[in-house]
Design a protein around this motif. Structure first.
Motif, PDB file in Angstrom:
ATOM      1  N   LEU A  42       0.803  -1.216   0.000  1.00  0.00           N
ATOM      2  CA  LEU A  42       0.000   0.000   0.000  1.00  0.00           C
ATOM      3  C   LEU A  42       0.840   1.271   0.000  1.00  0.00           C
ATOM      4  CD1 LEU A  42      -2.646  -1.048   2.695  1.00  0.00           C
ATOM      5  CD2 LEU A  42      -2.882  -1.197   0.210  1.00  0.00           C
ATOM      6  N   CYS A  43       0.340   2.274  -0.729  1.00  0.00           N
ATOM      7  CA  CYS A  43       0.871   3.625  -0.666  1.00  0.00           C
ATOM      8  C   CYS A  43       0.411   4.306   0.628  1.00  0.00           C
ATOM      9  CB  CYS A  43       0.377   4.420  -1.882  1.00  0.00           C
ATOM     10  SG  CYS A  43       0.643   6.192  -1.827  1.00  0.00           S
ATOM     11  N   SER A  44      -0.637   3.798   1.239  1.00  0.00           N
ATOM     12  CA  SER A  44      -1.281   4.431   2.395  1.00  0.00           C
ATOM     13  C   SER A  44      -0.818   3.801   3.708  1.00  0.00           C
ATOM     14  CB  SER A  44      -2.793   4.281   2.266  1.00  0.00           C
ATOM     15  OG  SER A  44      -3.182   2.933   2.497  1.00  0.00           O
ATOM     16  N   ILE A  45      -1.389   4.299   4.805  1.00  0.00           N
ATOM     17  CA  ILE A  45      -1.161   3.674   6.099  1.00  0.00           C
ATOM     18  C   ILE A  45      -1.847   2.315   6.129  1.00  0.00           C
ATOM     19  CG2 ILE A  45      -0.842   5.830   7.357  1.00  0.00           C
ATOM     20  CD1 ILE A  45      -3.725   5.717   8.232  1.00  0.00           C
ATOM     21  N   LEU A  46      -1.493   1.505   7.132  1.00  0.00           N
ATOM     22  CA  LEU A  46      -2.036   0.158   7.241  1.00  0.00           C
ATOM     23  C   LEU A  46      -3.472   0.174   7.758  1.00  0.00           C
ATOM     24  CD1 LEU A  46       0.983  -1.652   8.950  1.00  0.00           C
ATOM     25  CD2 LEU A  46       0.321  -1.792   6.539  1.00  0.00           C
ATOM     26  N   PRO A  47      -4.261  -0.853   7.391  1.00  0.00           N
ATOM     27  CA  PRO A  47      -5.589  -0.994   8.000  1.00  0.00           C
ATOM     28  C   PRO A  47      -5.460  -1.093   9.516  1.00  0.00           C
ATOM     29  CG  PRO A  47      -5.323  -2.500   6.158  1.00  0.00           C
ATOM     30  CD  PRO A  47      -3.972  -1.923   6.429  1.00  0.00           C
ATOM     31  N   GLN A  48      -6.558  -0.897  10.234  1.00  0.00           N
ATOM     32  CA  GLN A  48      -6.489  -0.799  11.693  1.00  0.00           C
ATOM     33  C   GLN A  48      -6.573  -2.141  12.405  1.00  0.00           C
ATOM     34  OE1 GLN A  48      -9.730   2.008  12.159  1.00  0.00           O
ATOM     35  NE2 GLN A  48      -8.322   3.761  12.141  1.00  0.00           N
ATOM     36  N   ARG A  49      -7.228  -3.136  11.806  1.00  0.00           N
ATOM     37  CA  ARG A  49      -7.409  -4.413  12.493  1.00  0.00           C
ATOM     38  C   ARG A  49      -6.152  -5.276  12.373  1.00  0.00           C
ATOM     39  NH1 ARG A  49     -12.281  -3.805   9.567  1.00  0.00           N
ATOM     40  NH2 ARG A  49     -14.098  -3.391  10.898  1.00  0.00           N
ATOM     41  N   PRO A  50      -5.718  -5.909  13.478  1.00  0.00           N
ATOM     42  CA  PRO A  50      -4.502  -6.730  13.445  1.00  0.00           C
ATOM     43  C   PRO A  50      -4.533  -7.831  12.395  1.00  0.00           C
ATOM     44  CG  PRO A  50      -5.160  -6.315  15.711  1.00  0.00           C
ATOM     45  CD  PRO A  50      -6.271  -5.794  14.839  1.00  0.00           C
ATOM     46  N   GLU A  51      -5.701  -8.470  12.216  1.00  0.00           N
ATOM     47  CA  GLU A  51      -5.780  -9.563  11.235  1.00  0.00           C
ATOM     48  C   GLU A  51      -5.618  -9.038   9.802  1.00  0.00           C
ATOM     49  OE1 GLU A  51     -10.122  -8.456  12.306  1.00  0.00           O
ATOM     50  OE2 GLU A  51      -8.155  -8.591  13.294  1.00  0.00           O
ATOM     51  N   GLU A  52      -5.953  -7.759   9.584  1.00  0.00           N
ATOM     52  CA  GLU A  52      -5.761  -7.152   8.269  1.00  0.00           C
ATOM     53  C   GLU A  52      -4.326  -6.662   8.102  1.00  0.00           C
ATOM     54  OE1 GLU A  52     -10.414  -5.632   7.976  1.00  0.00           O
ATOM     55  OE2 GLU A  52      -8.804  -4.188   8.294  1.00  0.00           O
ATOM     56  N   GLN A  53      -3.756  -6.154   9.178  1.00  0.00           N
ATOM     57  CA  GLN A  53      -2.363  -5.703   9.125  1.00  0.00           C
ATOM     58  C   GLN A  53      -1.407  -6.861   8.807  1.00  0.00           C
ATOM     59  OE1 GLN A  53      -1.452  -3.686  12.783  1.00  0.00           O
ATOM     60  NE2 GLN A  53      -2.855  -1.987  12.377  1.00  0.00           N
ATOM     61  N   LYS A  54      -1.802  -8.063   9.176  1.00  0.00           N
ATOM     62  CA  LYS A  54      -0.957  -9.232   8.919  1.00  0.00           C
ATOM     63  C   LYS A  54      -0.707  -9.432   7.425  1.00  0.00           C
ATOM     64  CE  LYS A  54      -0.738 -14.241   9.714  1.00  0.00           C
ATOM     65  NZ  LYS A  54      -1.424 -15.419  10.305  1.00  0.00           N
ATOM     66  N   TRP A  55      -1.652  -8.983   6.588  1.00  0.00           N
ATOM     67  CA  TRP A  55      -1.542  -9.188   5.142  1.00  0.00           C
ATOM     68  C   TRP A  55      -1.219  -7.904   4.387  1.00  0.00           C
ATOM     69  CZ3 TRP A  55      -1.814 -13.845   2.548  1.00  0.00           C
ATOM     70  CH2 TRP A  55      -2.128 -14.950   3.337  1.00  0.00           C
ATOM     71  N   ALA A  56      -1.020  -6.817   5.114  1.00  0.00           N
ATOM     72  CA  ALA A  56      -0.792  -5.522   4.476  1.00  0.00           C
ATOM     73  C   ALA A  56       0.602  -4.993   4.784  1.00  0.00           C
ATOM     74  CB  ALA A  56      -1.834  -4.517   4.947  1.00  0.00           C
TER      75      ALA A  56
END
Length: 378
Positions: free
Chosen positions: A122-136
């Motif tokens: 991503l060009c942006s900041i990471l998603p907020q949920r830990p399970e989503e951050q794992k793939w971002a």
């Protein structure tokens, strides 16, 4: 009966040929705001991806497959981003995402992307949920770096100790707004006013007036696009001839217009690729100049900021594929986490299982428009 069998055989042959062709490419999806408030940066992001794909494909692609970019315009809107992500997953069958700077759109789609076990660069900041951050994975410098660079300049180079924060409603700007108040205290500065605006506001004079009345000597703006130019024009129209405007990471087109209004009272955070003369000799300068040679050959004197990060992001994906020896989602995710420290055109990248924001060292200088040229303010 024979005709039916013949038609079935033809259909199977066509399907097999299509499947075989699909196996010869590596599909990279990108959700970008080609229209709307993020258009200037996200168009450059798309163009940086295209240049990187061409460079990688010229060397044989990744694991013998040519990269095929699939781009969807999210119009800088979260709802449109969700539609585009779903299309790219179901219809285009992309295998990894390398998306632009619309944080809210990337957040909105993250849940479905993660369920499909598709990594997201991503060009942006990471998603907020830990399970989503794992793939971002993010190639955007942490927001605090922008704030610290601006505050440090005020502290070291000016006598301004009171500032106002002007922010838009995007997740990135909201995160910076909250950090801005906290970091100010740590650096001996005082945030005397916090004001918001919408990206399409034609006038922010009221907000500026309140910040000025509170004693702010500088406006620290958090948000990109034409609103920065609007702010500069309003400061001038209000006759605030001592107020400084400090802008976020953005495109030269925005910086030039605002700089032409306020002169050297308009300052901005800039990575090395935007002011390459400020990069000391070494691997960082070599990486930046290598990219800039390709970028300028195609895009002339267009701003290289977003394009450089896009270029780096796809190069990191290609490096992960070589490390994983696989293009499957889980294998690519694991490989991205364990890449060695990598010098890119924009910055040095250091990912790890605990660190999915790749830029860990502040890459920013304070820039200014001087004699028509963008330079580091020393």
């Amino acid at each position: 009966m024979d005709r039916r069998l013949g038609a079935l055989a033809a259909a199977l042959l066509a399907f097999t040929s299509t499947s075989a062709l699909a196996q010869q490419v590596y599909k990279v999806g990108s959700s970008v705001g080609l229209t709307g408030y993020a258009a200037v940066n996200d168009r450059a992001w798309r163009d940086g991806l295209q240049l990187a794909a061409e460079a990688i494909n010229a060397k044989g692609g990744v694991l013998g497959r040519k990269i095929e970019l699939v781009v969807e315009d999210n119009r800088s809107e979260p709802q449109e981003a969700v539609v585009g992500y779903r299309k790219m997953m179901s219809n285009d069958q992309v295998q990894i995402f390398d998306s632009g700077c619309v944080s809210a759109g990337n957040f909105a789609a993250a849940g479905s992307v993660v369920r499909a076990q598709i990594p997201m660069m991503l060009c942006s900041i990471l998603p907020q949920r830990p399970e989503e951050q794992k793939w971002a994975f993010s190639v955007l410098p942490p927001p605090r770096f922008e704030i610290e660079a601006r505050y440090q300049h005020l502290k070291d180079k000016t006598d301004i100790r009171k500032v106002g924060i002007l922010h838009d409603p995007t997740p990135y700007a909201m995160l910076m707004k909250d950090l801005g108040s906290k970091i100010a205290k740590d650096m001996g500065l005082e945030v005397v006013a916090v004001e918001s605006y919408k990206q399409d506001d034609a006038d922010v004079s009221v907000q500026i007036g309140r910040m000025n009345a509170a004693g702010a000597g500088a406006i620290v703006k958090m948000g990109q696009g034409g609103s920065t130019v609007t702010t500069a024009k309003n400061i001038k129209a209000l006759g605030l001839d001592k107020m400084i405007l400090m802008a976020s990471l953005d495109d030269w087109a925005t910086f030039r217009q605002a700089g032409e209004v306020l002169g050297e009272r308009f300052l901005f955070v800039a990575p090395g690729v935007q002011i390459p003369d400020a990069i000391p000799a070494g691997s960082a300068k070599e990486a930046a100049e290598s990219f800039l040679k390709v970028w300028r050959a195609k895009h002339g004197d267009r701003d290289p900021n977003a394009g450089a990060r896009a270029w780096d992001s796809l190069m990191l994906i290609a490096a992960a594929a070589e490390k994983a020896k696989s293009l499957e989602g889980p294998a690519m995710r694991d490989a991205l986490e364990t890449l060695p420290s990598t010098q890119g055109a924009f910055a040095q990248f250091n990912f790890s299982p605990e660190q999915h924001v790749g830029i860990t060292k502040n890459p920013f200088e304070i820039g200014v428009l001087r004699d028509g040229k963008f330079v580091a303010l020393k």
